[in-house]
Enzyme design. Structure first.
Site, PDB file in Angstrom:
ATOM      1  N   SER A 108      -7.552   0.469   0.859  1.00  0.00           N
ATOM      2  CA  SER A 108      -6.598   0.429  -0.253  1.00  0.00           C
ATOM      3  C   SER A 108      -6.994   1.275  -1.448  1.00  0.00           C
ATOM      4  CB  SER A 108      -6.388  -1.015  -0.701  1.00  0.00           C
ATOM      5  OG  SER A 108      -5.840  -1.761   0.357  1.00  0.00           O
ATOM      6  N   THR A 109      -8.286   1.406  -1.698  1.00  0.00           N
ATOM      7  CA  THR A 109      -8.712   2.152  -2.884  1.00  0.00           C
ATOM      8  C   THR A 109      -9.728   3.220  -2.526  1.00  0.00           C
ATOM      9  OG1 THR A 109     -10.506   0.606  -3.381  1.00  0.00           O
ATOM     10  CG2 THR A 109      -8.356   0.139  -4.380  1.00  0.00           C
TER      11      THR A 109
END
Length: 186
Positions: free
Chosen positions: A9-10
């Site tokens: 996600s990041t």
């Protein structure tokens, strides 16, 4: 060909665990992405899907790497199958190349439909409860007098559209819709 897809996600998260598992599973090509699973416009996922051919296998480390909701997951797996490819989730023991994997996918589809139906029921119940309290949904009605004032100002060409909307409180869309309706009525 076995195609892998890995996602975190990041930017500060590592793809290493997923990449190791996909390589160990025999993926010949792996697409990687650092983007939220909630996003619908994941470029690398789209590229991976575009490479699929009949007989290919699309593999992910876990189901949540592919989609965040059951509905989106079913839709994505269905798209994979439309390409003539099969789907494998390494950690979730889902493999649509097997009878058991196809059955599991079928059960997921049933749950996705159930989830959609529950959302519709809750929405309808909420709307009914609001109506029972005298609240109606939708946008508030625009005051006809304000629309007439806005049309007069527009016709006089004494003010810009921005000034008209600020003065009358009538939105630009409502003003243009009123102009269009007036022209159609002539």
């Amino acid at each position: 060909m076995k195609i892998g897809y890995a996602r975190v996600s990041t930017a500060d998260q590592s793809l290493d665990l997923q990449l190791d598992a996909l390589q160990a599973a025999g993926c010949e090509r792996i697409f990687t992405e650092k983007a939220s699973g909630a996003k619908d416009d994941r470029i690398e996922l789209m590229r991976a899907m575009d490479t699929l051919r009949p007989g290919d296998v699309f593999a992910v480390y876990k189901l949540d790497r592919l989609a965040r909701s059951t509905i989106k997951l079913i839709s994505t797996i269905s798209d994979i199958q439309k390409h003539g490819a099969e789907f494998v989730s390494l950690n979730d023991n889902i493999d649509t190349t097997t009878a058991a994997g196809k059955a599991m996918f079928g059960m997921l589809a049933v749950f996705a439909e159930f989830e959609r139906n529950v959302i519709v029921e809750r929405t309808n119940a909420g709307l009914a409860a609001s109506r029972a309290r005298g609240r109606n949904g939708g946008r508030p009605k625009t005051d006809a007098k304000k629309v007439t004032q806005a049309l007069r100002m527009y016709d006089a060409k004494a003010a810009t559209v921005a000034e008209i909307t600020e003065t009358t409180g009538v939105t630009k869309a409502t003003l243009y819709r009123a102009i269009k309706e007036r022209a159609a009525a002539k």
